[in-house]
Design an enzyme around this catalytic site. Sequence first.
Site, mmCIF file in Angstrom:
data_model
loop_
_atom_site.group_PDB
_atom_site.id
_atom_site.type_symbol
_atom_site.label_atom_id
_atom_site.label_comp_id
_atom_site.label_asym_id
_atom_site.label_seq_id
_atom_site.Cartn_x
_atom_site.Cartn_y
_atom_site.Cartn_z
ATOM 1 N N HIS A 136 0.788 -1.527 0.039
ATOM 2 C CA HIS A 136 0.361 -0.080 -0.339
ATOM 3 C C HIS A 136 1.242 1.425 -0.035
ATOM 4 O O HIS A 136 1.486 2.177 1.020
ATOM 5 C CB HIS A 136 -1.102 -0.163 0.874
ATOM 6 C CG HIS A 136 -2.334 0.424 1.134
ATOM 7 N ND1 HIS A 136 -2.272 1.730 0.198
ATOM 8 C CD2 HIS A 136 -3.178 1.086 2.229
ATOM 9 C CE1 HIS A 136 -3.473 1.837 0.133
ATOM 10 N NE2 HIS A 136 -3.791 2.178 1.306
ATOM 11 N N GLN A 139 -0.299 5.186 0.523
ATOM 12 C CA GLN A 139 -0.762 5.057 2.572
ATOM 13 C C GLN A 139 1.013 5.176 3.202
ATOM 14 O O GLN A 139 0.708 6.187 3.901
ATOM 15 C CB GLN A 139 -1.342 3.756 2.732
ATOM 16 C CG GLN A 139 -1.726 3.668 4.403
ATOM 17 C CD GLN A 139 -3.144 4.464 5.003
ATOM 18 O OE1 GLN A 139 -3.679 4.697 4.157
ATOM 19 N NE2 GLN A 139 -2.508 5.739 5.844
HETATM 20 N N1 NVA Z 1 -4.748 -3.916 5.859
HETATM 21 C C1 NVA Z 1 -6.364 -3.182 4.652
HETATM 22 C C2 NVA Z 1 -5.889 -2.239 5.272
HETATM 23 C C3 NVA Z 1 -7.409 -1.412 4.459
HETATM 24 C C4 NVA Z 1 -6.885 -0.135 4.194
HETATM 25 C C5 NVA Z 1 -6.311 -4.223 4.319
HETATM 26 O O1 NVA Z 1 -5.733 -5.040 3.081
HETATM 27 O O2 NVA Z 1 -7.363 -4.737 3.931
HETATM 28 N N1 CP Z 2 -6.375 3.790 4.126
HETATM 29 C C1 CP Z 2 -7.553 3.222 3.099
HETATM 30 O O1 CP Z 2 -6.590 2.729 2.118
HETATM 31 O O2 CP Z 2 -9.020 3.007 3.999
HETATM 32 P P1 CP Z 2 -9.184 3.486 2.130
HETATM 33 O O3 CP Z 2 -9.570 1.322 2.846
HETATM 34 O O4 CP Z 2 -10.829 3.769 3.313
HETATM 35 O O5 CP Z 2 -9.394 4.016 1.222
#
Ligand code: NVA
Ligand code: CP
Length: 312
Positions: A136, A139
């Site tokens: 991510h 993020q």
């Molecule tokens: N680790 C989480 C992050 C969500 C923003 C997921 O992948 O669901």
């Molecule tokens: N933190 C994040 O990626 O949030 P969302 O899943 O709401 O996009």
Amino acid sequence: MGLRALRRLRGRDYLTLKDVMPEEFRALVLRSLDYKRGLVSGTPLTRKYVAGIFEKPSTRTRVSFSVAVSSLGGTFLNLPKESLQISRGETLKDTALVLSRFVDAIAARVKSHNTLTELASWADVPVINLLSDRYHPLQALADVVTIVESFGGRKVDVAFVGDGSANTCASLMFASVLMGYNFRVGAPESYMPREDDLKFAKRLAELTGSEIDLTEDPKEAVKDVHVIYTDTWFSMGVLDIDKRKEIFPPYQVNSELLKAASPEAIVMHCQPWFLGQEITEEVAYGPRSRAFDEAENRLHTSKAVLEAILGI
Ligand code: NVA
Ligand code: CP
């Protein structure tokens, strides 16, 4: 120097921070802060179109990225997977080739990171990761900007507590090492970062002066750290829910755990969170929490990334 490093990102994919050099990452951090402080104006994405494919739900990423594209003068196309022909079996190859004829970049939130690499292999335009099972990276950029807001240019110690195998942990590990921060993971043995990611981060750490440590003891992980970070124990798509429910409770970020950290420690969470599981409500909304600044920073960082890839 910052702008030169940003220009090197022009036309490139943004799939994982493994592809980003320390000076490029630091330039993105500084540019994001410039955006936040209102020091950058202009519409570098004028007449640019960005396709946003979503295989999973999203609030922060979808809205911050979409607002970032619009405020830089471009147009964001919100494309849930079900609305595209991929949902009926059209190949990623054809999707990438066709979208490349219409848009200037493809952004995607995907179940499997391989989907992104395959899209990127066929697309003639840059591909941006809006979250995959592995990484991510948008993020993690917002996370570091939030850390810099609290600690300036100091070399800090960051601890990720909970699911060390999560996408957010891998990206925060790379981001921390790119910044020269020390990084600790406090997680159950079978939920540590992947070996290949660890190996990569450790090699990079030799260049940037970071240290990486893993422990199964959450208290040891957070001892004297400046940043305690956690994420849900149940990332989108994980299957072993029952096992996780049994194993993760000792890794909850609560006021007791905070006592082991530095007195100036901040608490971070990418959200969405599950209050009473990985973080208590008291800590999530307490004075140490930076979670909503972190969410806001998704907007400023998205602008910096979009400008660097498409605009500068
Ligand atoms: N680790 C989480 C992050 C969500 C923003 C997921 O992948 O669901
Ligand atoms: N933190 C994040 O990626 O949030 P969302 O899943 O709401 O996009």
